[in-house]
Design a protein around this motif. Structure first.
Motif, PDB file in Angstrom:
ATOM      1  N   LEU A  57       0.807  -1.205   0.000  1.00 38.46           N
ATOM      2  CA  LEU A  57       0.000   0.000   0.000  1.00 38.46           C
ATOM      3  C   LEU A  57       0.843   1.258   0.000  1.00 38.46           C
ATOM      4  O   LEU A  57       0.339   2.345  -0.211  1.00 38.46           O
ATOM      5  N   ALA A  58       2.142   1.120   0.247  1.00 39.48           N
ATOM      6  CA  ALA A  58       2.994   2.310   0.311  1.00 39.48           C
ATOM      7  C   ALA A  58       2.994   3.065  -1.006  1.00 39.48           C
ATOM      8  O   ALA A  58       3.148   4.267  -1.048  1.00 39.48           O
ATOM      9  N   GLY A  59       2.829   2.377  -2.090  1.00 38.99           N
ATOM     10  CA  GLY A  59       2.695   3.050  -3.370  1.00 38.99           C
ATOM     11  C   GLY A  59       4.025   3.247  -4.065  1.00 38.99           C
ATOM     12  O   GLY A  59       4.967   3.778  -3.515  1.00 38.99           O
ATOM     13  N   THR A  60       4.130   2.745  -5.276  1.00 41.78           N
ATOM     14  CA  THR A  60       5.320   2.955  -6.091  1.00 41.78           C
ATOM     15  C   THR A  60       4.859   3.430  -7.448  1.00 41.78           C
ATOM     16  O   THR A  60       3.847   2.978  -7.983  1.00 41.78           O
ATOM     17  N   GLY A  61       5.605   4.336  -8.051  1.00 41.00           N
ATOM     18  CA  GLY A  61       5.197   4.856  -9.331  1.00 41.00           C
ATOM     19  C   GLY A  61       4.127   5.908  -9.180  1.00 41.00           C
ATOM     20  O   GLY A  61       3.842   6.403  -8.092  1.00 41.00           O
ATOM     21  N   SER A  62       3.509   6.273 -10.285  1.00 39.98           N
ATOM     22  CA  SER A  62       2.510   7.334 -10.272  1.00 39.98           C
ATOM     23  C   SER A  62       1.134   6.766  -9.982  1.00 39.98           C
ATOM     24  O   SER A  62       0.666   5.858 -10.657  1.00 39.98           O
ATOM     25  N   ASN A  63       0.473   7.292  -8.972  1.00 39.95           N
ATOM     26  CA  ASN A  63      -0.922   6.961  -8.690  1.00 39.95           C
ATOM     27  C   ASN A  63      -1.550   8.162  -7.993  1.00 39.95           C
ATOM     28  O   ASN A  63      -0.841   9.041  -7.476  1.00 39.95           O
ATOM     29  N   PRO A  64      -2.874   8.268  -7.983  1.00 37.90           N
ATOM     30  CA  PRO A  64      -3.529   9.465  -7.437  1.00 37.90           C
ATOM     31  C   PRO A  64      -3.149   9.758  -5.989  1.00 37.90           C
ATOM     32  O   PRO A  64      -3.032  10.926  -5.611  1.00 37.90           O
ATOM     33  N   ASP A  65      -2.958   8.709  -5.185  1.00 43.26           N
ATOM     34  CA  ASP A  65      -2.609   8.908  -3.785  1.00 43.26           C
ATOM     35  C   ASP A  65      -1.265   9.619  -3.648  1.00 43.26           C
ATOM     36  O   ASP A  65      -1.125  10.604  -2.917  1.00 43.26           O
ATOM     37  N   VAL A  66      -0.272   9.132  -4.375  1.00 40.97           N
ATOM     38  CA  VAL A  66       1.066   9.723  -4.324  1.00 40.97           C
ATOM     39  C   VAL A  66       1.075  11.092  -4.997  1.00 40.97           C
ATOM     40  O   VAL A  66       1.735  12.034  -4.513  1.00 40.97           O
ATOM     41  N   LEU A  77      -0.307  13.508  -2.606  1.00 38.30           N
ATOM     42  CA  LEU A  77       0.684  13.702  -1.548  1.00 38.30           C
ATOM     43  C   LEU A  77       1.711  14.754  -1.965  1.00 38.30           C
ATOM     44  O   LEU A  77       2.021  15.679  -1.195  1.00 38.30           O
ATOM     45  N   TYR A  78       2.241  14.614  -3.170  1.00 40.86           N
ATOM     46  CA  TYR A  78       3.243  15.562  -3.654  1.00 40.86           C
ATOM     47  C   TYR A  78       2.655  16.956  -3.865  1.00 40.86           C
ATOM     48  O   TYR A  78       3.323  17.965  -3.612  1.00 40.86           O
ATOM     49  N   ALA A 108       9.385   5.762   1.470  1.00 38.74           N
ATOM     50  CA  ALA A 108       9.429   5.411   0.048  1.00 38.74           C
ATOM     51  C   ALA A 108       9.707   6.611  -0.854  1.00 38.74           C
ATOM     52  O   ALA A 108      10.102   6.440  -2.008  1.00 38.74           O
ATOM     53  N   HIS A 109       9.502   7.815  -0.319  1.00 39.08           N
ATOM     54  CA  HIS A 109       9.657   9.027  -1.132  1.00 39.08           C
ATOM     55  C   HIS A 109      10.550   9.994  -0.360  1.00 39.08           C
ATOM     56  O   HIS A 109      10.070  10.830   0.412  1.00 39.08           O
ATOM     57  N   GLU A 110      11.841   9.882  -0.586  1.00 40.02           N
ATOM     58  CA  GLU A 110      12.814  10.622   0.193  1.00 40.02           C
ATOM     59  C   GLU A 110      12.854  12.112  -0.136  1.00 40.02           C
ATOM     60  O   GLU A 110      13.445  12.900   0.612  1.00 40.02           O
ATOM     61  N   GLY A 169       3.952  15.837   5.466  1.00 43.18           N
ATOM     62  CA  GLY A 169       4.694  14.742   4.859  1.00 43.18           C
ATOM     63  C   GLY A 169       4.739  13.472   5.679  1.00 43.18           C
ATOM     64  O   GLY A 169       5.585  12.603   5.433  1.00 43.18           O
ATOM     65  N   VAL A 170       3.823  13.324   6.643  1.00 42.02           N
ATOM     66  CA  VAL A 170       3.858  12.143   7.517  1.00 42.02           C
ATOM     67  C   VAL A 170       2.752  11.143   7.205  1.00 42.02           C
ATOM     68  O   VAL A 170       2.696  10.061   7.808  1.00 42.02           O
ATOM     69  N   HIS A 171       1.846  11.487   6.286  1.00 36.15           N
ATOM     70  CA  HIS A 171       0.756  10.575   5.927  1.00 36.15           C
ATOM     71  C   HIS A 171       0.392  10.727   4.456  1.00 36.15           C
ATOM     72  O   HIS A 171       0.495  11.816   3.886  1.00 36.15           O
ATOM     73  N   TYR A 172      -0.025   9.615   3.857  1.00 37.51           N
ATOM     74  CA  TYR A 172      -0.656   9.648   2.543  1.00 37.51           C
ATOM     75  C   TYR A 172      -2.089  10.165   2.684  1.00 37.51           C
ATOM     76  O   TYR A 172      -2.700  10.033   3.766  1.00 37.51           O
ATOM     77  N   PRO A 173      -2.668  10.722   1.631  1.00 40.06           N
ATOM     78  CA  PRO A 173      -4.078  11.115   1.689  1.00 40.06           C
ATOM     79  C   PRO A 173      -5.006   9.964   2.073  1.00 40.06           C
ATOM     80  O   PRO A 173      -5.983  10.166   2.807  1.00 40.06           O
ATOM     81  N   THR A 174      -4.719   8.747   1.590  1.00 38.49           N
ATOM     82  CA  THR A 174      -5.585   7.615   1.936  1.00 38.49           C
ATOM     83  C   THR A 174      -5.449   7.216   3.406  1.00 38.49           C
ATOM     84  O   THR A 174      -6.378   6.623   3.968  1.00 38.49           O
TER      85      THR A 174
END
Length: 233
Positions: free
Chosen positions: A4-13, A16-17, A101-103, A158-163
């Motif tokens: 669930l951490a998410g890799t690559g491009s997805n709406p959650d990440v 977040l950005y 996962a996203h430094e 930067g401590v949580h994903y939107p989900t």
């Protein structure tokens, strides 16, 4: 289930950005303020809102004062229950914090080594906001607004994903609404017993408030109304 951490491009990440990117462009003093607000400030504001609502309900009185206060008592209790329910959820999902996962995120607060899903802050504030709504819609809407702002702050920091935040909102709301009938059935008689107490009844209803004016004080003389005196004459 760490995937669930998410890799690559997805709406959650992406979201977040977008939200955390605001922190990179903001002045340092603003980020420090958001850090305080997102970590402690909004939680304190929610507690003060519950106290303010209790004071308002207590002063207004009325026949439903006991049930309203019982609902207010349930709000923080529901928040505590929701956080306890979140403990096994976090252990089962095992989702790392987004900065693992996203430094390149701008993390405003350090020391977060626990799992990310779901957000305790979002769970706490939404549970109390919905609990307030059950007791009083006006205060409840303000409380839900505070919870939404808390969720935004957690992603901004930067401590949580939107989900993580959305999951916290769902968990807090579910605990309040699903357990509310049982909680009210248990709490209302207790609050009514407190209301009848001579020593601590003021916690539920202020002296002279609506609904408390009909109580007869032993030994007190009640002056007759003018029409009653005329009839007696």
């Amino acid at each position: 289930m760490a995937g669930l951490a998410g890799t690559g491009s997805n709406p959650d990440v992406d979201l977040l950005y977008d939200i955390n990117g605001l922190a990179k462009d903001a002045p340092q003093w603003f980020d420090r303020g958001m850090e305080f607000v997102g970590e402690w400030g909004l939680l304190a504001a929610m507690v003060l809102l519950v106290v303010w609502c209790w004071w308002s309900v207590r002063r207004r009185g009325g026949e439903d004062a006991a049930s309203s206060v019982a609902a207010l008592v349930w709000a923080p209790l529901a928040a505590a229950v929701a956080v306890l329910v979140n403990v096994p959820i976090r252990g089962f999902v095992e989702r790392p914090r987004p900065f693992v996962a996203h430094e390149d995120l701008d993390v405003l607060i350090g020391g977060k080594t626990d799992y990310s899903f779901v957000s305790d802050h979002a769970t706490l504030t939404m549970a109390m906001g919905v609990g307030l709504f059950v007791a009083n819609r006006k205060f409840g809407l303000v409380g839900i607004g505070i919870a939404l702002l808390e969720g935004f702050c957690r992603v901004y920091m930067g401590v949580h994903y939107p989900t993580d935040v959305i999951g916290g909102f769902a968990l807090g709301t579910a605990v309040v609404l699903l357990l509310s009938p049982l909680a009210m059935a248990l709490l209302t008689p207790v609050v009514q017993a407190v209301e009848r107490s001579e020593r601590v009844g003021w916690v539920i209803r202020a002296r002279g408030s609506a609904g408390g004016q009909g109580r007869v004080i032993p030994g007190a003389q009640v002056e007759a109304e003018p029409e009653e005196r005329d009839l007696a004459a």
